[in-house]
Scaffold this motif. Structure first.
Motif, short mmCIF file in Angstrom:
data_model
loop_
_atom_site.label_atom_id
_atom_site.label_comp_id
_atom_site.label_asym_id
_atom_site.label_seq_id
_atom_site.Cartn_x
_atom_site.Cartn_y
_atom_site.Cartn_z
N LYS A 196 0.81 -1.22 0.00
CA LYS A 196 0.00 0.00 0.00
C LYS A 196 0.84 1.27 0.00
O LYS A 196 0.52 2.23 -0.71
N ASN A 197 1.92 1.30 0.76
CA ASN A 197 2.74 2.51 0.88
C ASN A 197 4.10 2.38 0.21
O ASN A 197 5.01 3.14 0.50
N LYS A 198 4.22 1.41 -0.69
CA LYS A 198 5.49 1.22 -1.39
C LYS A 198 5.50 2.00 -2.70
O LYS A 198 4.46 2.31 -3.28
N LYS A 199 6.70 2.32 -3.16
CA LYS A 199 6.90 2.93 -4.47
C LYS A 199 7.72 1.96 -5.32
O LYS A 199 8.55 1.21 -4.80
N PHE A 200 7.47 1.99 -6.62
CA PHE A 200 8.16 1.07 -7.52
C PHE A 200 8.74 1.84 -8.71
O PHE A 200 8.11 2.73 -9.26
N VAL A 201 9.95 1.47 -9.09
CA VAL A 201 10.57 2.01 -10.30
C VAL A 201 10.96 0.83 -11.17
O VAL A 201 11.66 -0.09 -10.71
N GLU A 225 18.70 6.44 -14.24
CA GLU A 225 19.45 5.25 -13.81
C GLU A 225 20.74 5.60 -13.07
O GLU A 225 21.34 4.74 -12.42
N ARG A 226 21.14 6.85 -13.12
CA ARG A 226 22.43 7.24 -12.55
C ARG A 226 22.48 6.97 -11.05
O ARG A 226 21.59 7.34 -10.30
N GLY A 227 23.52 6.29 -10.62
CA GLY A 227 23.71 5.98 -9.22
C GLY A 227 22.94 4.77 -8.72
O GLY A 227 23.03 4.41 -7.55
N LEU A 228 22.18 4.12 -9.61
CA LEU A 228 21.33 2.99 -9.19
C LEU A 228 21.87 1.64 -9.65
O LEU A 228 21.25 0.61 -9.41
N SER A 229 23.02 1.64 -10.32
CA SER A 229 23.67 0.39 -10.74
C SER A 229 22.75 -0.48 -11.59
O SER A 229 22.58 -1.68 -11.33
N ILE A 230 22.15 0.12 -12.60
CA ILE A 230 21.28 -0.62 -13.51
C ILE A 230 22.16 -1.22 -14.61
O ILE A 230 22.62 -0.52 -15.51
N PHE A 231 22.41 -2.52 -14.54
CA PHE A 231 23.25 -3.15 -15.56
C PHE A 231 22.53 -4.27 -16.29
O PHE A 231 23.05 -4.78 -17.28
N ARG A 232 21.38 -4.67 -15.81
CA ARG A 232 20.53 -5.62 -16.51
C ARG A 232 19.09 -5.11 -16.46
O ARG A 232 18.69 -4.48 -15.48
N VAL A 233 18.32 -5.39 -17.49
CA VAL A 233 16.91 -5.02 -17.48
C VAL A 233 16.09 -6.23 -17.88
O VAL A 233 16.56 -7.11 -18.60
N PRO A 234 14.83 -6.30 -17.35
CA PRO A 234 14.19 -5.28 -16.50
C PRO A 234 14.75 -5.31 -15.09
O PRO A 234 15.35 -6.29 -14.65
N ASP A 235 14.56 -4.21 -14.40
CA ASP A 235 14.98 -4.07 -13.00
C ASP A 235 13.84 -3.42 -12.24
O ASP A 235 13.47 -2.29 -12.53
N LEU A 236 13.26 -4.17 -11.31
CA LEU A 236 12.15 -3.65 -10.51
C LEU A 236 12.69 -3.26 -9.14
O LEU A 236 13.08 -4.11 -8.34
N SER A 244 -1.29 3.55 -10.11
CA SER A 244 -0.32 3.98 -11.14
C SER A 244 0.61 5.05 -10.61
O SER A 244 1.77 5.15 -11.04
N SER A 245 0.14 5.84 -9.65
CA SER A 245 0.97 6.90 -9.07
C SER A 245 2.12 6.34 -8.24
O SER A 245 3.06 7.06 -7.90
N GLN A 246 2.05 5.06 -7.90
CA GLN A 246 3.12 4.43 -7.12
C GLN A 246 4.22 3.86 -8.00
O GLN A 246 5.24 3.39 -7.49
N ILE A 247 4.00 3.87 -9.32
CA ILE A 247 4.93 3.20 -10.24
C ILE A 247 5.53 4.22 -11.21
O ILE A 247 4.81 5.00 -11.83
N LYS A 248 6.85 4.17 -11.35
CA LYS A 248 7.53 4.96 -12.36
C LYS A 248 8.17 4.00 -13.36
O LYS A 248 8.88 3.07 -12.97
N LEU A 249 7.91 4.22 -14.63
CA LEU A 249 8.41 3.36 -15.70
C LEU A 249 9.44 4.12 -16.53
O LEU A 249 9.15 5.21 -17.03
#
Length: 313
Positions: free
Chosen positions: A94-99, A150-161, A127-132
């Motif tokens: 309920k109170n989580k955010k997702f990217v 993605e800067r500073g988040l170490s995104i090296f494989r996708v998808p990444d939830l 939908s307001s809890q999710i950023k795509l």
């Protein structure tokens, strides 16, 4: 000395074994014929084969439209929710955010992101809890978005939830779940022990973020020893190194591939990738040494010979 080495060799000479390695053309403004729209969200571009892709901040609604709807609907409708586990999840989200970081050029993203949305829909996530965010696959902007979210988040494989609570990132599912989306997500939000895919790279990222990290042979050996049970293929480190290289973290790209050559001392591709990083750094002697090592391992290697010829121009 002017170097004429072509970095697009990364996509042809230095093959990385990953499901998401389709080469896309650079976006408009970089000398290509790619087309780009300029809205804040749902920006698109055409790759060299004429395929439309999303880039940067986007919306779930756009994924449900052509041409993306063909695969979005297939994997959304075809996924069966583990309702027992999802029932436990629902009150915890309920109170989580997702990217979500993904690439519309990526087979793993096409499969997993619709499933992620179906699970989040079932759990009543707004939908307001999710950023795509859609990332590029061009050589010059590998796994990057125009806004560099993605800067500073170490995104090296996708998808990444990525899952966030009030304390920051609670955890993430990288590329695909370990058990299932439902069980992996439940472990994350319940703060159970959970390690996503590619734990060796995750360990290395932690080392890079530590104030104790030093780019020394002893440190490379120590990291390699820790990572050996967790790395299944040198391409895991090469993929991470490529992200570091195109994001401007050349030293970290070199560090990653130094470790890769320790773990895979007979892998010619690892040494060629390390040579690429050294070229970006401006260390031509080190790049030549890597190519010479390749020729020791495999006399007459055409890629190493072409690399050396490029360095001599």
């Amino acid at each position: 000395m002017k170097l004429s080495f072509n970095y697009s060799l990364l996509a042809s000479v230095l093959l990385i074994t990953t499901a998401c390695q389709h080469k896309a053309a650079p976006v408009a403004g970089s000398g290509s014929q790619a087309t780009v729209q300029t809205p804040t969200t749902d920006r698109t571009y055409m790759d060299a084969a004429g395929n439309l892709h999303l880039l940067g901040l986007s919306t779930r609604e756009r994924l449900a439209q052509a041409p993306f709807a063909s695969w979005f609907d297939q994997f959304y409708n075809g996924y069966t929710i583990d309702t027992a586990t999802a029932g436990q999840l629902k009150p915890l989200l309920k109170n989580k955010k997702f990217v979500i970081f993904m690439g519309t050029w990526c087979g793993d993203s096409k499969r997993e992101v619709p499933r992620m949305y179906k699970l989040l829909d079932y759990c009543g996530v707004k939908s307001s809890q999710i950023k795509l965010i859609n990332v590029n696959n061009a050589d010059s902007a590998y796994k990057q978005s125009p806004g560099h979210e993605e800067r500073g988040l170490s995104i090296f494989r996708v998808p990444d939830l990525l899952v966030y609570d009030k304390n920051g990132e609670a955890g993430r599912i990288v590329e695909s779940p370990i058990v299932s989306l439902e069980k992996d997500l439940l472990a994350i939000v319940q703060k159970q022990p959970y390690t996503p895919k590619y734990p060796g790279v995750a360990y290395l990222i932690q080392q890079f973020q530590s104030s104790n990290w030093q780019a020394t042979p002893a440190m490379y050996e120590q990291a390699a020893a820790q990572m050996k049970p967790q790395i299944k293929h040198w391409g895991e480190l090469a993929s991470f190194s490529r992200v570091m290289l195109t994001s401007g973290y050349t030293d970290r790209a070199i560090d990653a591939m130094q470790i890769a050559t320790l773990l895979y001392p007979a892998e010619t591709g690892a040494f060629l990738y390390l040579a690429t990083a050294y070229v970006k750094k401006g260390n031509t002697p080190a790049a030549k040494a890597c190519c010479e090592k390749v020729l020791q391992l495999q006399p007459g290697n055409a890629d190493a010979m072409a690399f050396l010829k490029g360095l001599e121009k």
